[in-house]
Design a protein around this motif. Structure first.
Motif, PDB file in Angstrom:
ATOM      1  N   ARG A   1     -27.768   5.269   3.856  1.00  0.00           N
ATOM      2  CA  ARG A   1     -26.802   5.867   4.786  1.00  0.00           C
ATOM      3  C   ARG A   1     -25.456   5.152   4.747  1.00  0.00           C
ATOM      4  N   ARG A   2     -25.178   4.449   3.646  1.00  0.00           N
ATOM      5  CA  ARG A   2     -23.927   3.692   3.574  1.00  0.00           C
ATOM      6  C   ARG A   2     -22.711   4.612   3.643  1.00  0.00           C
ATOM      7  N   GLY A   3     -22.814   5.810   3.086  1.00  0.00           N
ATOM      8  CA  GLY A   3     -21.704   6.754   3.185  1.00  0.00           C
ATOM      9  C   GLY A   3     -21.444   7.154   4.635  1.00  0.00           C
ATOM     10  N   MET A   4     -22.503   7.366   5.390  1.00  0.00           N
ATOM     11  CA  MET A   4     -22.368   7.700   6.811  1.00  0.00           C
ATOM     12  C   MET A   4     -21.709   6.558   7.565  1.00  0.00           C
ATOM     13  N   MET A   5     -22.115   5.322   7.242  1.00  0.00           N
ATOM     14  CA  MET A   5     -21.546   4.159   7.916  1.00  0.00           C
ATOM     15  C   MET A   5     -20.066   4.001   7.583  1.00  0.00           C
ATOM     16  N   VAL A   6     -19.701   4.272   6.342  1.00  0.00           N
ATOM     17  CA  VAL A   6     -18.291   4.221   5.959  1.00  0.00           C
ATOM     18  C   VAL A   6     -17.499   5.265   6.745  1.00  0.00           C
ATOM     19  N   GLY A   7     -18.053   6.473   6.862  1.00  0.00           N
ATOM     20  CA  GLY A   7     -17.378   7.508   7.644  1.00  0.00           C
ATOM     21  C   GLY A   7     -17.223   7.104   9.096  1.00  0.00           C
ATOM     22  N   HIS A   8     -18.282   6.529   9.647  1.00  0.00           N
ATOM     23  CA  HIS A   8     -18.204   6.054  11.031  1.00  0.00           C
ATOM     24  C   HIS A   8     -17.139   4.976  11.189  1.00  0.00           C
ATOM     25  N   PHE A   9     -17.153   3.988  10.305  1.00  0.00           N
ATOM     26  CA  PHE A   9     -16.234   2.858  10.393  1.00  0.00           C
ATOM     27  C   PHE A   9     -14.788   3.349  10.280  1.00  0.00           C
ATOM     28  N   ALA A  10     -14.541   4.259   9.343  1.00  0.00           N
ATOM     29  CA  ALA A  10     -13.192   4.796   9.168  1.00  0.00           C
ATOM     30  C   ALA A  10     -12.733   5.541  10.414  1.00  0.00           C
ATOM     31  N   ALA A  11     -13.615   6.348  10.991  1.00  0.00           N
ATOM     32  CA  ALA A  11     -13.264   7.098  12.199  1.00  0.00           C
ATOM     33  C   ALA A  11     -12.984   6.154  13.362  1.00  0.00           C
TER      34      ALA A  11
ATOM     35  N   LEU B   1     -21.899  -2.286  -0.749  1.00  0.00           N
ATOM     36  CA  LEU B   1     -20.742  -1.756  -1.454  1.00  0.00           C
ATOM     37  C   LEU B   1     -20.400  -2.625  -2.658  1.00  0.00           C
ATOM     38  N   ASN B   2     -19.535  -2.108  -3.512  1.00  0.00           N
ATOM     39  CA  ASN B   2     -19.103  -2.834  -4.697  1.00  0.00           C
ATOM     40  C   ASN B   2     -17.579  -2.818  -4.800  1.00  0.00           C
ATOM     41  N   GLY B   3     -17.042  -3.699  -5.637  1.00  0.00           N
ATOM     42  CA  GLY B   3     -15.640  -3.650  -6.017  1.00  0.00           C
ATOM     43  C   GLY B   3     -14.663  -3.575  -4.870  1.00  0.00           C
ATOM     44  N   ARG B   4     -13.675  -2.656  -4.991  1.00  0.00           N
ATOM     45  CA  ARG B   4     -12.595  -2.582  -4.011  1.00  0.00           C
ATOM     46  C   ARG B   4     -13.075  -2.179  -2.632  1.00  0.00           C
ATOM     47  N   ALA B   5     -14.138  -1.359  -2.562  1.00  0.00           N
ATOM     48  CA  ALA B   5     -14.675  -0.973  -1.256  1.00  0.00           C
ATOM     49  C   ALA B   5     -15.233  -2.199  -0.540  1.00  0.00           C
TER      50      ALA B   5
ATOM     51  N   GLU C   1      -7.181   0.979   9.387  1.00  0.00           N
ATOM     52  CA  GLU C   1      -7.368   2.409   9.078  1.00  0.00           C
ATOM     53  C   GLU C   1      -6.904   2.719   7.661  1.00  0.00           C
ATOM     54  N   GLN C   2      -5.775   2.133   7.250  1.00  0.00           N
ATOM     55  CA  GLN C   2      -5.260   2.357   5.900  1.00  0.00           C
ATOM     56  C   GLN C   2      -6.222   1.795   4.851  1.00  0.00           C
ATOM     57  N   LEU C   3      -6.720   0.596   5.117  1.00  0.00           N
ATOM     58  CA  LEU C   3      -7.671  -0.014   4.187  1.00  0.00           C
ATOM     59  C   LEU C   3      -8.947   0.808   4.083  1.00  0.00           C
ATOM     60  N   MET C   4      -9.451   1.272   5.213  1.00  0.00           N
ATOM     61  CA  MET C   4     -10.689   2.053   5.204  1.00  0.00           C
ATOM     62  C   MET C   4     -10.509   3.342   4.431  1.00  0.00           C
ATOM     63  N   ARG C   5      -9.403   4.011   4.667  1.00  0.00           N
ATOM     64  CA  ARG C   5      -9.202   5.328   4.037  1.00  0.00           C
ATOM     65  C   ARG C   5      -8.926   5.200   2.536  1.00  0.00           C
ATOM     66  N   ARG C   6      -8.042   4.290   2.175  1.00  0.00           N
ATOM     67  CA  ARG C   6      -7.613   4.213   0.771  1.00  0.00           C
ATOM     68  C   ARG C   6      -8.565   3.391  -0.101  1.00  0.00           C
ATOM     69  N   GLU C   7      -9.005   2.254   0.411  1.00  0.00           N
ATOM     70  CA  GLU C   7      -9.789   1.347  -0.418  1.00  0.00           C
ATOM     71  C   GLU C   7     -11.295   1.518  -0.248  1.00  0.00           C
ATOM     72  N   VAL C   8     -11.756   1.591   0.993  1.00  0.00           N
ATOM     73  CA  VAL C   8     -13.203   1.694   1.192  1.00  0.00           C
ATOM     74  C   VAL C   8     -13.697   3.095   0.831  1.00  0.00           C
ATOM     75  N   ILE C   9     -13.129   4.118   1.452  1.00  0.00           N
ATOM     76  CA  ILE C   9     -13.548   5.482   1.125  1.00  0.00           C
ATOM     77  C   ILE C   9     -13.184   5.817  -0.315  1.00  0.00           C
ATOM     78  N   GLY C  10     -11.951   5.476  -0.703  1.00  0.00           N
ATOM     79  CA  GLY C  10     -11.526   5.762  -2.069  1.00  0.00           C
ATOM     80  C   GLY C  10     -12.394   5.071  -3.100  1.00  0.00           C
ATOM     81  N   GLY C  11     -12.693   3.791  -2.867  1.00  0.00           N
ATOM     82  CA  GLY C  11     -13.519   3.042  -3.805  1.00  0.00           C
ATOM     83  C   GLY C  11     -14.940   3.561  -3.869  1.00  0.00           C
ATOM     84  N   LEU C  12     -15.506   3.911  -2.711  1.00  0.00           N
ATOM     85  CA  LEU C  12     -16.883   4.413  -2.681  1.00  0.00           C
ATOM     86  C   LEU C  12     -16.988   5.758  -3.385  1.00  0.00           C
ATOM     87  N   LEU C  13     -16.012   6.639  -3.160  1.00  0.00           N
ATOM     88  CA  LEU C  13     -16.062   7.960  -3.793  1.00  0.00           C
ATOM     89  C   LEU C  13     -15.776   7.896  -5.292  1.00  0.00           C
ATOM     90  N   ASP C  14     -14.955   6.947  -5.706  1.00  0.00           N
ATOM     91  CA  ASP C  14     -14.749   6.764  -7.147  1.00  0.00           C
ATOM     92  C   ASP C  14     -16.066   6.394  -7.821  1.00  0.00           C
TER      93      ASP C  14
END
Length: 329
Positions: free
Chosen positions: A226-236, A157-161, A277-290
C-alpha cells in the motif's frame, strides 16, 4: 507493570483485543465476527488503533510479543479490510479518473473558496477557547506521534522518492533537535492550553472519526503493497496543511492567547509544509511513478481517502458543536 491503563472497550471486538492484551502473548484472541461490524464505528476503530499501537509505543504492561502475534494480526487484517472496503465505496475508486494523480491533487493546490468549510474555518469565524482546546485534544491522537506513520515509507521507496521523504521527515523530526520535533511543538501547544500532553492521555475521549484519521495512516503505512496509497495520503496531508494551519494561527490570535507555544506549531507548518508539498508532488510521487506507473490508482485512492476521513471528522466535530454538545466522548 500492570495493564490497568488500557483504554475502555467500546464493543465486543475492542473488548476481545484488550482482554487478550492483559495476558501473555500466544494465548489467542476470542473469536469475534467482523463481517457486519460498522466500518466507521467506535468498536472497529478503537480495536484497530490498539492493534496498530503495538507497533508504535504500545501500552503499559502489555507483553511486547503481542506485536507480531499471528492471531492478533489476523484480526487486524480483517479490521483493515473492512475499513478499506468502506473507503473504496465512498471514494468511488472505480471512476474514469481513478489513476489521474494530477486531477486528484489539483483541488488541494489552488486557492480555496472564500466560503470554505471545515474545523479551521469554523474556529476562525467563531473563536471559542473551549472548542479550540477540544479540537487540539482530538488532534493529539495523531500529532503526539507525528510523523511516525509517514516514516514507514522510507524503507519502501527508492532513489529520489526515498531521498525526498527523508528530507521531509528530517524537518518533521525537528532537523535533529528534539525540542523542535513537530510532536514536541504540539506537546508545547497542549501545555500552553492547560491540556495533558502525555502520549495517549486522551485516547478514551477520541471518537471513531478521529481514530479513523490515524488508522488510515497506519493501515497504509504498515504494508509495502500500500505504499502508493501512503504516498497519496502523505501528499494530500502536506498540501492541505498550510492553509488550515494559517487559519488556526489566526484563531489563536483572535482568542488573545499570548503564549507563543500556542502559535508556533501552526506557523511552523505554514512554512514547512508549503515546501514539503512541492517535494511530495515532484520528487516522491514523480519518482515513484517513474519507477512503477501502475501505482497511480493507489496514489489517487490515498488522496481521496485522506479527504474522506478528514471530511467525516469535520462533520462530526462541527455537527456536535452546532448541536450545543462536546465532540469528544
Amino acid at each position: 507493570m500492570t495493564t490497568e491503563k488500557l483504554p475502555r472497550p467500546r464493543g465486543v471486538v475492542s473488548e476481545a483485543v484488550f482482554e487478550a492484551l492483559r495476558s501473555p502473548a500466544g494465548g489467542g484472541v476470542a473469536a469475534v465476527p467482523t463481517e457486519r461490524l460498522d466500518p466507521w464505528g467506535d468498536d472497529l476503530h478503537l480495536a484497530l488503533y490498539a492493534c496498530h499501537e503495538l507497533h508504535y509505543r504500545s501500552f503499559p504492561g502489555v507483553d511486547p510479543e503481542w506485536e507480531w502475534d499471528i492471531a492478533l494480526l489476523d484480526l487486524r487484517a480483517r479490521l483493515e479490510a473492512r475499513f478499506l472496503d468502506a473507503l473504496r465505496s465512498e471514494c468511488g475508486s472505480g471512476s474514469e479518473a481513478a489513476d489521474d494523480v494530477e486531477a486528484a491533487l489539483a483541488p488541494l493546490l489552488y486557492a480555496e473558496p472564500a466560503d470554505g468549510t471545515g474545523v479551521s474555518h469554523y474556529l476562525l469565524a467563531r473563536p471559542d477557547l473551549e472548542r479550540f482546546r477540544e479540537y487540539v485534544t482530538h488532534r493529539s491522537i495523531y500529532h503526539l506521534k507525528e510523523a511516525d506513520p509517514h516514516s514507514l515509507l522510507i524503507s519502501r521507496l527508492n532513489g529520489r522518492a526515498k531521498a525526498a521523504v527523508v528530507t521531509v521527515e528530517f524537518d518533521e523530526y525537528g532537523g535533529g533537535r528534539a525540542e523542535r520535533m513537530h510532536s514536541a511543538l504540539f506537546a508545547d501547544l497542549m501545555r500552553g492550553l492547560g491540556l495533558d500532553a502525555t502520549y495517549g492521555a486522551y485516547l478514551d475521549r477520541a471518537p471513531a472519526p478521529m481514530l479513523a484519521v490515524v488508522n488510515l495512516m497506519s493501515t497504509f503505512g504498515w504494508h509495502r503493497a500500500r505504499r502508493g496509497m501512503m504516498v497519496g495520503h502523505f501528499a494530500a496531508a502536506e498540501a492541505g496543511t498550510p492553509p488550515s494551519a494559517a487559519r488556526l494561527a489566526k484563531a489563536v490570535e483572535a482568542l488573545g492567547i499570548e503564549d507563543p507555544a500556542c502559535t508556533l506549531f501552526f506557523t511552523e507548518h505554514v512554512e514547512a509544509d508549503a515546501v514539503h508539498e512541492q517535494l511530495m508532488r515532484r520528487e516522491v510521487i514523480g519518482g515513484l511513478l517513474d519507477e512503477d506507473p501502475n501505482l497511480a490508482a493507489d496514489i489517487v485512492f490515498g488522496v481521496h481517502a485522506t479527504g474522506r476521513v478528514e471530511e467525516r471528522f469535520a462533520e462530526h466535530v462541527i455537527g456536535a458543536w452546532e448541536s450545543g454538545r462536546s465532540s469528544l466522548l
